[in-house]
Design an enzyme around this catalytic site. Sequence first.
Site, PDB file in Angstrom:
ATOM      1  N   GLU A   1       0.789  -1.400  -0.139  1.00  0.00           N
ATOM      2  CA  GLU A   1       0.078   0.053   0.009  1.00  0.00           C
ATOM      3  C   GLU A   1       1.001   1.147  -0.033  1.00  0.00           C
ATOM      4  OE1 GLU A   1      -4.045   1.786   2.513  1.00  0.00           O
ATOM      5  OE2 GLU A   1      -2.302   0.401   3.568  1.00  0.00           O
TER       6      GLU A   1
ATOM      7  N   LYS B   1     -10.372   0.833  -2.114  1.00  0.00           N
ATOM      8  CA  LYS B   1     -10.551   0.131  -0.746  1.00  0.00           C
ATOM      9  C   LYS B   1     -11.677   0.549  -0.180  1.00  0.00           C
ATOM     10  CE  LYS B   1      -7.736   1.174   3.659  1.00  0.00           C
ATOM     11  NZ  LYS B   1      -6.411   1.610   4.024  1.00  0.00           N
TER      12      LYS B   1
ATOM     13  N   CYS C   1      -5.070  -3.418   3.213  1.00  0.00           N
ATOM     14  CA  CYS C   1      -4.727  -3.420   4.474  1.00  0.00           C
ATOM     15  C   CYS C   1      -6.070  -3.637   5.561  1.00  0.00           C
ATOM     16  CB  CYS C   1      -4.422  -1.959   4.433  1.00  0.00           C
ATOM     17  SG  CYS C   1      -3.287  -1.541   6.054  1.00  0.00           S
TER      18      CYS C   1
END
Length: 276
Positions: A45, A118, A160
């Site tokens: 990321e 995301k 993440c």
Amino acid sequence: MEKQALKVACIQLASGSNVNANLLETEKLVEAAAHDGANLVVLPENFAFMGANCSELLKIREPVEDGPLQYFLSHLAKRHGIWLVGGSIPMETIDNTKVRSACLLFDAEGRRVARYDKIHLFDVNLVEADERYVESESIEPGDSLCVVDSPFGRMGLAICYDVRFPELFRAMLDQGAEIFVLPAAFTALTGKAHWESLLRARSIENLSFMLAAAQGGFHINGRETYGHSMIIDPWGNKLAERKRGNGYIIAELDLGFLGATRRNFPSINHRRLHCS
């Protein structure tokens, strides 16, 4: 699509605010991994930029299918003849005060074949570390799953904080995912507490491979990321790990083992409750 034998690498970085320096380090490590035989490489990321705060991502956000970071990723994949998971980069959205945190997948010809934005944003207050994160101030959440065919099997993309939400991975499993890919920048505090447990849990409960490429070190904003990039098999075994610092890990993924595991231990077929 016929599946190929898969040798995969996860790149680990400690990116800073100098985009050119970050790209040079990324290029060096991807080249090394490709020379080591990797035909799928995963970046962490924010591989290209880790600034003082999330709002600085606005400085380098890019329009859809245009921009220097997308050009860099496309040509890196094509130059080395690899599939490349481009960590995350900031992409434009209708709201000029925000970006989308986008994970782009490129094939060995440098063509973009998938994009995942995301979904779960990191808005937390870590009292023990005196750290506060509010990604939603600068990042607009995505709203769609991304599971894509590849020569290596069905890949599901996440970023993440997404790893804390098992329903996301169940939904990708329901779309045929065999390999989960997770670019990340976990904090040192939360990483020490939960990182490995979460990765192994998502692998075990879905009988899938997990490829987690992490940021790992100290950054200009004073933040410390946990590192510990890992490649995990469907039985929860760690095939490779890098604890700290820049570098890469590499492993062969045996999709025959995945198939045999799912046949011999068919817990996926024993489900009685399903995500809606």
